[in-house]
Design a protein around this motif. Structure first.
Motif, PDB file in Angstrom:
ATOM      1  N   VAL A 135       6.374   9.287   8.640  1.00 15.58           N
ATOM      2  CA  VAL A 135       5.987  10.344   9.566  1.00 15.58           C
ATOM      3  C   VAL A 135       5.697   9.827  10.967  1.00 15.58           C
ATOM      4  CG1 VAL A 135       4.245  12.143  10.012  1.00 15.58           C
ATOM      5  CG2 VAL A 135       5.069  11.747   7.679  1.00 15.58           C
ATOM      6  N   TYR A 136       5.060   8.669  11.076  1.00 16.78           N
ATOM      7  CA  TYR A 136       4.521   8.248  12.364  1.00 16.78           C
ATOM      8  C   TYR A 136       5.248   7.108  13.051  1.00 16.78           C
ATOM      9  CZ  TYR A 136       0.754  11.315  11.086  1.00 16.78           C
ATOM     10  OH  TYR A 136       0.034  12.418  10.724  1.00 16.78           O
ATOM     11  N   LEU A 137       6.036   6.331  12.345  1.00 10.16           N
ATOM     12  CA  LEU A 137       6.767   5.267  13.038  1.00 10.16           C
ATOM     13  C   LEU A 137       7.984   5.872  13.709  1.00 10.16           C
ATOM     14  CD1 LEU A 137       6.585   2.129  10.739  1.00 10.16           C
ATOM     15  CD2 LEU A 137       5.117   2.799  12.623  1.00 10.16           C
ATOM     16  N   ARG A 138       8.160   5.546  14.954  1.00  9.80           N
ATOM     17  CA  ARG A 138       9.267   6.083  15.735  1.00  9.80           C
ATOM     18  C   ARG A 138       9.844   4.986  16.614  1.00  9.80           C
ATOM     19  NH1 ARG A 138       5.016   9.527  19.378  1.00  9.80           N
ATOM     20  NH2 ARG A 138       3.654   9.276  17.614  1.00  9.80           N
ATOM     21  N   PRO A 139      10.979   5.217  17.203  1.00  9.53           N
ATOM     22  CA  PRO A 139      11.542   4.178  18.071  1.00  9.53           C
ATOM     23  C   PRO A 139      10.545   3.807  19.174  1.00  9.53           C
ATOM     24  CG  PRO A 139      13.133   5.921  17.708  1.00  9.53           C
ATOM     25  CD  PRO A 139      11.829   6.392  17.119  1.00  9.53           C
TER      26      PRO A 139
ATOM     27  N   SER B 259       4.601   6.031   1.812  1.00  6.55           N
ATOM     28  CA  SER B 259       4.881   7.432   1.499  1.00  6.55           C
ATOM     29  C   SER B 259       4.410   8.399   2.580  1.00  6.55           C
ATOM     30  CB  SER B 259       4.231   7.817   0.168  1.00  6.55           C
ATOM     31  OG  SER B 259       2.817   7.788   0.280  1.00  6.55           O
ATOM     32  N   THR B 260       3.399   8.030   3.338  1.00 10.39           N
ATOM     33  CA  THR B 260       2.809   8.964   4.289  1.00 10.39           C
ATOM     34  C   THR B 260       2.908   8.489   5.732  1.00 10.39           C
ATOM     35  OG1 THR B 260       1.261   9.687   2.591  1.00 10.39           O
ATOM     36  CG2 THR B 260       0.699  10.238   4.857  1.00 10.39           C
TER      37      THR B 260
ATOM     38  N   CYS C 128      -7.558   2.562   8.483  1.00  6.33           N
ATOM     39  CA  CYS C 128      -6.978   3.869   8.812  1.00  6.33           C
ATOM     40  C   CYS C 128      -6.774   4.701   7.546  1.00  6.33           C
ATOM     41  CB  CYS C 128      -5.666   3.652   9.555  1.00  6.33           C
ATOM     42  SG  CYS C 128      -5.106   5.069  10.497  1.00  6.33           S
ATOM     43  N   HIS C 129      -6.368   4.045   6.476  1.00  4.97           N
ATOM     44  CA  HIS C 129      -6.180   4.727   5.198  1.00  4.97           C
ATOM     45  C   HIS C 129      -7.508   5.264   4.665  1.00  4.97           C
ATOM     46  CE1 HIS C 129      -5.487   4.563   0.665  1.00  4.97           C
ATOM     47  NE2 HIS C 129      -4.849   5.617   1.116  1.00  4.97           N
ATOM     48  N   ARG C 130      -8.557   4.485   4.765  1.00  3.17           N
ATOM     49  CA  ARG C 130      -9.878   4.955   4.314  1.00  3.17           C
ATOM     50  C   ARG C 130     -10.331   6.170   5.119  1.00  3.17           C
ATOM     51  NH1 ARG C 130     -13.246  -0.660   3.395  1.00  3.17           N
ATOM     52  NH2 ARG C 130     -11.957  -1.390   1.675  1.00  3.17           N
TER      53      ARG C 130
ATOM     54  N   MET D 169       0.845  -1.171   0.000  1.00  4.17           N
ATOM     55  CA  MET D 169       0.000   0.000   0.000  1.00  4.17           C
ATOM     56  C   MET D 169       0.890   1.233   0.000  1.00  4.17           C
ATOM     57  SD  MET D 169      -2.995   0.996   2.735  1.00  4.17           S
ATOM     58  CE  MET D 169      -3.772  -0.588   2.635  1.00  4.17           C
ATOM     59  N   GLU D 170       0.853   1.983  -1.077  1.00  7.46           N
ATOM     60  CA  GLU D 170       1.741   3.134  -1.238  1.00  7.46           C
ATOM     61  C   GLU D 170       1.566   4.171  -0.135  1.00  7.46           C
ATOM     62  OE1 GLU D 170       2.382   6.998  -4.003  1.00  7.46           O
ATOM     63  OE2 GLU D 170       1.513   5.263  -4.990  1.00  7.46           O
ATOM     64  N   TRP D 171       0.335   4.399   0.312  1.00  6.91           N
ATOM     65  CA  TRP D 171       0.065   5.401   1.337  1.00  6.91           C
ATOM     66  C   TRP D 171       0.864   5.125   2.614  1.00  6.91           C
ATOM     67  CZ3 TRP D 171      -2.511   4.808   6.112  1.00  6.91           C
ATOM     68  CH2 TRP D 171      -2.809   6.007   6.765  1.00  6.91           C
TER      69      TRP D 171
END
Length: 108
Positions: free
Chosen positions: A11-15, A6-7, A40-42, A1-3
């Protein structure tokens, strides 16, 4: 899933600093993760287009609870061991065992 690539992931994955939090680099092999990310994508598609407080609502009502479920102690990644910078061979991917399910009876 490209989203996701790319998004969401950049941006949101962190240690993972909190005890009990797990991530699996093979997230796509966990059916629950796939379904939750798709949902979540929808929601993102609908709420990001709204403007105003749409993204805030998306974070509060969709992303944050979803990540708590996925990464939590009883989430689908709980048995997986992430790669570590010091020992990448330590990584382990484990699928959660499913529930035993009896077939739905056929009504005659």
């Amino acid at each position: 899933m490209e989203w996701l690539e790319s998004t969401l992931f950049p941006v949101y994955l962190r240690p993972l600093g909190r005890p009990g939090m797990r991530w699996c680099s093979r997230w796509w092999a966990h059916a629950e993760a796939w379904v939750r990310f798709a949902a979540c994508h929808r929601a993102w598609g609908e709420l990001a287009a709204e403007g105003g407080v749409g993204l805030s609502v998306w974070h509060r009502d969709h992303l944050d609870p979803m990540l708590r479920e996925l990464l939590g102690e009883s989430g689908p990644f709980a048995a997986c061991i992430p790669r570590s910078g010091t020992d990448p061979s330590r990584a382990r991917h484990v699928l959660s065992p499913g529930y035993e399910v009896d077939p739905i009876p056929v009504e005659s």
